[in-house]
Enzyme design. Structure first.
Site, PDB file in Angstrom:
ATOM      1  N   CYS A  18      -6.692   3.194  -6.326  1.00  0.00           N
ATOM      2  CA  CYS A  18      -7.911   3.895  -6.601  1.00  0.00           C
ATOM      3  C   CYS A  18      -9.162   3.095  -6.378  1.00  0.00           C
ATOM      4  O   CYS A  18      -9.107   2.044  -5.787  1.00  0.00           O
ATOM      5  CB  CYS A  18      -7.919   4.388  -8.043  1.00  0.00           C
ATOM      6  SG  CYS A  18      -6.356   4.994  -8.589  1.00  0.00           S
ATOM      7  N   CYS A 255      -4.839  -7.471   1.328  1.00  0.00           N
ATOM      8  CA  CYS A 255      -4.127  -6.388   2.034  1.00  0.00           C
ATOM      9  C   CYS A 255      -4.863  -6.001   3.323  1.00  0.00           C
ATOM     10  O   CYS A 255      -5.984  -5.485   3.270  1.00  0.00           O
ATOM     11  CB  CYS A 255      -4.029  -5.170   1.117  1.00  0.00           C
ATOM     12  SG  CYS A 255      -3.371  -3.720   1.962  1.00  0.00           S
ATOM     13  N   SER A 302     -11.185   6.905  10.285  1.00  0.00           N
ATOM     14  CA  SER A 302     -11.060   5.448  10.141  1.00  0.00           C
ATOM     15  C   SER A 302     -11.033   4.723  11.477  1.00  0.00           C
ATOM     16  O   SER A 302     -11.460   3.577  11.572  1.00  0.00           O
ATOM     17  CB  SER A 302      -9.786   5.093   9.387  1.00  0.00           C
ATOM     18  OG  SER A 302      -9.481   6.034   8.422  1.00  0.00           O
ATOM     19  N   ASP A 367      -5.558   5.130  16.693  1.00  0.00           N
ATOM     20  CA  ASP A 367      -5.326   5.497  15.293  1.00  0.00           C
ATOM     21  C   ASP A 367      -5.164   4.227  14.471  1.00  0.00           C
ATOM     22  O   ASP A 367      -4.917   3.139  15.009  1.00  0.00           O
ATOM     23  CB  ASP A 367      -4.079   6.389  15.166  1.00  0.00           C
ATOM     24  CG  ASP A 367      -4.148   7.288  13.928  1.00  0.00           C
ATOM     25  OD1 ASP A 367      -5.052   7.085  13.090  1.00  0.00           O
ATOM     26  OD2 ASP A 367      -3.303   8.197  13.804  1.00  0.00           O
ATOM     27  N   CYS A 404       5.361  -0.293   0.203  1.00  0.00           N
ATOM     28  CA  CYS A 404       4.372  -1.164  -0.444  1.00  0.00           C
ATOM     29  C   CYS A 404       4.532  -1.016  -1.949  1.00  0.00           C
ATOM     30  O   CYS A 404       4.543   0.104  -2.451  1.00  0.00           O
ATOM     31  CB  CYS A 404       2.958  -0.762  -0.033  1.00  0.00           C
ATOM     32  SG  CYS A 404       1.683  -1.660  -0.939  1.00  0.00           S
ATOM     33  N   CYS A 467       4.800  -4.899   4.044  1.00  0.00           N
ATOM     34  CA  CYS A 467       5.253  -3.615   4.578  1.00  0.00           C
ATOM     35  C   CYS A 467       5.666  -3.743   6.048  1.00  0.00           C
ATOM     36  O   CYS A 467       6.326  -2.863   6.587  1.00  0.00           O
ATOM     37  CB  CYS A 467       4.188  -2.541   4.399  1.00  0.00           C
ATOM     38  SG  CYS A 467       2.585  -3.004   5.058  1.00  0.00           S
TER      39      CYS A 467
HETATM   40  S1  SF4 Z   1       2.691  -4.204   1.606  1.00  0.00           S
HETATM   41 FE1  SF4 Z   1       1.283  -3.584   3.274  1.00  0.00          FE
HETATM   42  S2  SF4 Z   1      -0.056  -2.036   2.373  1.00  0.00           S
HETATM   43 FE2  SF4 Z   1       0.962  -3.115   0.673  1.00  0.00          FE
HETATM   44  S3  SF4 Z   1      -0.459  -4.765   0.081  1.00  0.00           S
HETATM   45 FE3  SF4 Z   1       0.951  -5.629   1.578  1.00  0.00          FE
HETATM   46  S4  SF4 Z   1      -0.053  -5.317   3.580  1.00  0.00           S
HETATM   47 FE4  SF4 Z   1      -1.082  -3.996   2.095  1.00  0.00          FE
END
Ligand code: SF4
Length: 489
Positions: A18, A255, A302, A367, A404, A467
């Site tokens: 959020c 991130c 984006s 994208d 994630c 991820c």
């Molecule tokens: S897993 Fe991927 S989306 Fe989640 S914090 Fe790490 S880089 Fe970001």
């Protein structure tokens, strides 16, 4: 005293993501309206519910957008005279969107708390919290963390020490804002620095602001002072601003998804502008995947700066071949953070193809990511329907193969297209071909970790790639891998 309008403890264990905001006016000016304005600037981080907590009033919450909520509650909000408060906009990883789960959450009248992030090891907290507070039952990760923080505070009588103890127990990501029953405003960022948090100041009104992103500071005509560093606790009282360190990590795990998709293009996160990062990512992709085409088009919104970057580097003109219909119900919303596949598809349907831009042409679509593949497939089809001859796609984020657990909603492996395409065992070149067939493009180019680092400007050892790689190095313990059914149980 801060207390909640809502009864109960919330629903099943949910993850929270959020935008958070905290404001303290040293000139004793009312801040409620500014909280609303700041939350509206963070609306892209969550559109399912909103909430505001100020001293002396019940926590005010609503479902939907903060703008509509503020209109409906204008009289109440204007009656708030407090010079400090916190606010939150939310989206959930599960389908349920309830008022009870909206933040801020009341923690036994001692403080209200709101979070951006996900606590991955809630099962470790449950037993120790429930020993003292058996009323909790199943609850949200934020509420569990809040109750655990209360336990530590009661033992330590000091917020920095309480957060220090809490940080040792929490595995996951959090940027918290809080307001205590005696009116202290607090903000804390986890020591890995997964989610953003920044500090601002408005010299004209002597007001301190903490926000998820600097775009909220811009909306409030405040200056960005600096990022709240990972492991820092910000305290705002009548005596002013105090910053302490409650935890340190050997390295940070910012991130990268914040830069490619989640963050507002105008924001500066951990010293790097989101817009610049996206534009440079487009240039990186143009060098990596020099597709021959007539036009470059972004998937709104984006990917616009990245499409511009691709166009600049390749010399292929960029045009707006896809547009969101802002006048229809879901046109201005973001498809990724919609909770169900159906609502995501509704948004994609409301992206309109501009026929003269693509008709009879070879098109490169830019994208930000391919998560489930639903949006990409529909967009490619609509471009072909509009007469595009060849359709290529380049993607600023690498193949997402793993869930994630640190605050972004791609929770289970079976939902991820790159994973379904046997992504774990394929190299990027083979995966490009396989996913290209899945979504119906003539060529596909995923970014990789090196390209991500080059585009964003942060080192590979400063970011999280869990991820992409499946290595959850920044978590204190391995996450519990859950199926979709288990997540919903
Ligand atoms: S897993 Fe991927 S989306 Fe989640 S914090 Fe790490 S880089 Fe970001």
């Amino acid at each position: 005293m801060v207390r909640s309008d809502s009864a109960g403890n919330g629903g099943d264990a949910m993850k929270e993501h959020c935008g958070v905001l905290a404001i303290y006016s040293m000139e004793n000016r009312p801040v409620a309206e500014r909280i609303v304005k700041g939350l509206a600037a963070l609306q892209h981080r969550g559109q399912e519910s909103w909430g505001i907590a100020v001293p002396g009033e019940p926590i005010l919450k609503g479902l939907g957008l903060i703008g509509q909520g503020a209109d409906a509650n204008a009289k109440k909000i204007l009656s708030f005279t407090s010079n400090r408060g916190i606010g939150h906009v939310r989206y959930s990883t599960r389908g349920r969107t309830t008022l009870e789960n909206a933040h801020p959450l009341d923690i036994r009248g001692e403080f209200a708390i709101a979070q951006n992030g996900t606590i991955a090891n809630t099962e470790d907290l449950e037993s120790v919290v429930e020993k003292e507070f058996p009323i909790l039952g199943s609850t949200t990760d934020t509420k569990l963390a809040g109750y655990r923080l209360l336990q530590h505070y009661r033992a330590e009588h000091d917020w920095t020490r309480a957060f220090h103890k809490l940080s040792k127990e929490l595995s996951g990501s959090y940027s918290f804002v809080m307001i205590t029953h005696d009116g202290e405003v607090l903000a804390a960022r986890d020591e890995a620095g997964y989610r953003p948090l920044c500090l601002g100041y408005d010299p004209d009104t002597d007001t301190h602001i903490v926000a998820s992103e600097s775009c909220a500071l811009t909306a409030l005509h405040a200056d960005l002072v600096r990022d709240v560093q990972p492991g820092e606790l910000v305290s705002l009282t009548k005596d002013g601003l105090k910053i302490t360190k409650f935890a340190a990590a050997s390295r940070h795990y910012h991130c990268p998804f914040e830069y490619t998709y989640f963050g507002h293009p105008s924001s500066k996160i951990d010293d790097h502008y989101v817009y610049n990062a996206r534009r440079k990512l487009g240039r990186v992709l143009a060098r990596k995947y020099p597709f021959k085409a007539d036009v470059v088009i972004p998937v709104p919104d984006s990917a616009r700066p990245a499409a511009l970057g691709y166009s600049e580097e390749s010399g292929i003109p960029m045009e707006e071949g896809l547009m969101k219909d802002r006048y229809r119900r879901k046109g201005s919303l973001r498809s990724f953070i919609e909770p169900t596949a159906k609502s995501r598809e509704e948004i994609v349907r409301e992206i309109i193809t501009i026929k003269p831009v693509v008709d009879g042409k070879d098109v490169i679509v830019v994208d930000d990511s391919i998560v489930r593949g639903t949006s990409s497939r529909n967009i490619v089809q609509s471009l072909r329907d509009a007469g595009a001859k060849k359709v290529y796609m380049v993607v600023t984020f690498p193949p997402i193969r793993h869930p994630c657990y640190m605050g972004i909603d791609f929770p289970t492996r079976e939902e991820l297209l790159a994973n379904k395409a046997d992504g774990e065992t394929l190299n990027v070149t083979d995966l490009n071909s396989k996913v290209a067939r899945e979504i119906g493009v003539d060529g596909l180019g995923y970014n990789d970790i090196n390209g991500l680092s080059e585009g964003i400007g942060l080192g590979k050892d400063e970011m999280c790639f869990a991820c992409v790689t499946g290595e959850y190095l920044g978590l204190k313990k391995d996450p519990v891998l859950r199926t979709r059914e288990e997540m919903k149980a």
